[in-house]
Design an enzyme around this catalytic site. Sequence first.
Site, short mmCIF file in Angstrom:
data_model
loop_
_atom_site.label_atom_id
_atom_site.label_comp_id
_atom_site.label_asym_id
_atom_site.label_seq_id
_atom_site.Cartn_x
_atom_site.Cartn_y
_atom_site.Cartn_z
N GLU A 36 0.88 -1.17 0.00
CA GLU A 36 0.00 0.00 0.00
C GLU A 36 0.91 1.21 0.00
O GLU A 36 1.57 1.49 1.00
CB GLU A 36 -0.91 -0.07 1.23
CG GLU A 36 -2.20 0.70 1.03
CD GLU A 36 -2.12 2.05 1.69
OE1 GLU A 36 -1.71 3.00 0.98
OE2 GLU A 36 -2.43 2.14 2.88
N CYS B 211 -1.77 8.80 2.53
CA CYS B 211 -1.46 8.30 1.19
C CYS B 211 -2.57 8.70 0.22
O CYS B 211 -2.34 8.81 -0.97
CB CYS B 211 -1.25 6.80 1.23
SG CYS B 211 -2.48 5.95 2.19
P1 NAI Z 1 9.49 4.38 4.17
O1 NAI Z 1 8.81 3.67 3.06
O2 NAI Z 1 10.97 4.46 4.15
O3 NAI Z 1 9.07 3.71 5.58
C1 NAI Z 1 7.96 2.90 5.81
C2 NAI Z 1 8.36 1.67 6.60
O4 NAI Z 1 9.27 0.90 5.83
C3 NAI Z 1 9.08 1.96 7.91
O5 NAI Z 1 8.67 1.00 8.87
C4 NAI Z 1 10.53 1.77 7.55
O6 NAI Z 1 11.36 1.43 8.64
C5 NAI Z 1 10.45 0.63 6.57
N1 NAI Z 1 11.58 0.51 5.65
C6 NAI Z 1 12.36 1.50 5.17
N2 NAI Z 1 13.29 0.99 4.34
C7 NAI Z 1 13.09 -0.34 4.29
C8 NAI Z 1 13.72 -1.43 3.61
N3 NAI Z 1 14.76 -1.23 2.79
N4 NAI Z 1 13.23 -2.67 3.79
C9 NAI Z 1 12.18 -2.89 4.58
N5 NAI Z 1 11.56 -1.92 5.27
C10 NAI Z 1 11.99 -0.66 5.13
O7 NAI Z 1 8.86 5.83 4.26
P2 NAI Z 1 9.48 7.13 4.99
O8 NAI Z 1 10.94 7.21 4.67
O9 NAI Z 1 9.08 7.10 6.38
O10 NAI Z 1 8.71 8.28 4.23
C11 NAI Z 1 9.13 8.69 2.94
C12 NAI Z 1 7.94 9.01 2.07
O11 NAI Z 1 7.15 7.85 1.86
C13 NAI Z 1 6.97 10.02 2.66
O12 NAI Z 1 7.41 11.32 2.48
C14 NAI Z 1 5.73 9.70 1.88
O13 NAI Z 1 5.78 10.31 0.62
C15 NAI Z 1 5.79 8.20 1.71
N6 NAI Z 1 4.97 7.50 2.72
C16 NAI Z 1 3.81 6.91 2.34
C17 NAI Z 1 2.99 6.31 3.27
C18 NAI Z 1 1.71 5.69 2.90
O14 NAI Z 1 0.81 5.63 3.72
N7 NAI Z 1 1.55 5.15 1.71
C19 NAI Z 1 3.33 6.32 4.69
C20 NAI Z 1 4.61 6.91 4.99
C21 NAI Z 1 5.37 7.48 4.03
#
Ligand code: NAI
Length: 518
Positions: free
Chosen positions: A288, A322
Site C-alpha cells: 500500500e 497516502c
Molecule cells: P518508508 O517507506 O521508508 O518507511 C515505511 C516503513 O518501511 C518503515 O517502517 C521503515 O522502517 C520501513 N523501511 C524503510 N526501508 C526499508 C527497507 N529497505 N526494507 C524494509 N523496510 C523498510 O517511508 P518514509 O521514509 O518514512 O517516508 C518517505 C515518504 O514515503 C513520505 O514522504 C511519503 O511520501 C511516503 N509514505 C507513504 C505512506 C503511505 O501511507 N503510503 C506512509 C509513509 C510514508
Amino acid sequence: MSAEDFQIEDKIMATFAPSSEVELDSRLGFQAAEFVRTHHRMLIDGNFVPASSGKTFPVYNPATGEVICHVPEADHNDVDKAVVAARRAFDSGPWSRVSPSQRGQLLWKLADLLESHTEEFAELESLDNGKPVSVARIADVPLAVDLFRYMAGWTTKNLGSTIPLSAGQDFLSYTVREPIGVVAQIIPWNFPLLMAAWKLGPALATGCTVVLKLAEQTPLTGLRLAQLIVEAGFPPGVVNVLTGFGEPCGAPLAAHNLVDKVAFTGSTEVGKLIAKAATGNLKKVTLELGGKSPAIIFPDADMDTAIAGAASAIFFNQGQCCCAGSRLFAHEAVFDQVISGVSEIAGKIKIGHGLDPATELGPLVSEEQFEKVSAYLSSGREEGAKIGSGGGRYSDRGYFIQPTVFHDVRPDMKVVAEEIFGPVVVAQKFSSDADLEKLAAQANDTVFGLAASVWTRDISIAHKMARRIKAGTVWVNCHNVFDAALPFGGYKQSGWGREMGAEVLNNYTEVKAVTVKL
Ligand code: NAI
Ligand code: MG
C-alpha cells in the site's frame, strides 16, 4: 501565545520532557505519561525483551524536536528470533489449535481493551506522531477498534465453495481457504496504531502468525498495543512486535526465508525494494504505497461542502495521508471561489502541539519529513506557482508547516507530479470545453492510483467519473472516508492488493482445491 497555551505547553513539558524530575502527577492529566516513562521492550515469543544487541534509539516529540524516550533497536538477530517464534506458533504451536470462534473472541477482546484505553492511545499517538489528540480520539483509535471487531466476525466465515466440474459428474470438488502462514508486516508512521490494526486484523482473523515492524518514528502505540495483545490472551509467538529501522530490521524481515507473506505500507520506493526482497522464496506480497489523489469540483457542487471537503481532503493529518486530495481540480466558473475558500480555511486552522485540545493541525512527524516538505515549498515557488495561503514553516520550534495552497500550477511542476506528503495542495482549473474523458485523463495523469473525490450534485457525472478514474477508491461528495468493511488499495504504482473489507482476506489465505473421484 496566550496564557492558556503556555499552561498546556508547561504541562506537556513537565510530563514528557526527558529529563523531567516531576513525579507523575495525575493532575497533569495525561494518561499516556506512565507508559512513556516505562522501560520499552519489544514482544518476541510472548516475552517483552530488549534488542539482542542491547541498542536503543530515541523517540522524538515532533512538536518540540525533543527526545521523549528510547526504544529497542532490533537487527537481523531479533528478526530471526521473532520469525522463528511466529513459525513455531503457526506450524506446531498453539495457534493452529485455536478454533475460528476462539480467534474471534480474542480479536473482540483486544478491541474491547483498546477501546477502554482510548484516551491513553490518543495521547500516545498525538505525542509520537504530532497529530491532534482530538483527531486521534475520534479517528485513529475508534477506527482501529472497529477494524478488530469487523475482522473478529470474519474468523468464522472463511468460506470455500463447491464447484461442479466442467468435465463431468464423477467428481466432487470443493475449495478451502487456508491461512498463508507467517506474515511479515512493515508499517509507516502516519497512522501508527491504525496501520497496525489494518495489518494485524486480517492476519489474525485468517489464522496467520505475525512479525510486525513498527515505524522507527512512531513506535509507542504499537508497543502499547503489544501489551494489550498479551493481556487479551493471544498465545506466545502469534504476534511479535519489533522496533527498528528500515535497512537493519525491515529488510531482513522482508527477505526472510521462513516468512510466507510480506505486507507493507509506506513509500513507493521502499515498496519496490520489498517486492525485490520477496523474490528469494517468492513470498506473497501486498503493498500500500503512495498517491497523488485528485479532488475534482464541478460547478454544480454544493460549494460550501465542496470547499470544506477539499480543504479537509488535504489538511487532515497534516496532509500525511497516502490518499490525501493533493491535486485539486475546479471548474473555471468556481475556481476563484474554491481557491479563496480553501485558502481562507487554511489561514484559520489552529496550528499547535497535538496534545493541546484546541489544536487542529499539528507538526509533521519528523525533521526529515519537515525538510522534504519545505523543499517542495521552495520548489513550487521557484517554478512559479502562486500561493493562495501558507507557503512556509510555522513557529521556529518543532516541525510545523503552514497549510499551503498553490495555484496556477502546470503538470510538469515537481509539486504537481510528486507526492509531497504534507499539508500542501496544488490547484488546477478545467474549462467547460473539457469533456469528462479529457478531465479524467488529466486526473489520471499520475503514476499513482490510490483515491479520488468528485464533488457534484449530478449523479450521472458522479458515476461517469467514478468509472473513468483509475484508482482503488472513489469518493463522491466526501473524501477520506474509511471503514473496516471497505476495501482500500491502489491501482498502478499505488500498490498491490487491498486492505480491509472481505477483499483483504484473499490476501491472507491460500486457496486449496480438493477433488474426489466418486
Ligand atoms: P518508508 O517507506 O521508508 O518507511 C515505511 C516503513 O518501511 C518503515 O517502517 C521503515 O522502517 C520501513 N523501511 C524503510 N526501508 C526499508 C527497507 N529497505 N526494507 C524494509 N523496510 C523498510 O517511508 P518514509 O521514509 O518514512 O517516508 C518517505 C515518504 O514515503 C513520505 O514522504 C511519503 O511520501 C511516503 N509514505 C507513504 C505512506 C503511505 O501511507 N503510503 C506512509 C509513509 C510514508
Ligand atoms: Mg524511508
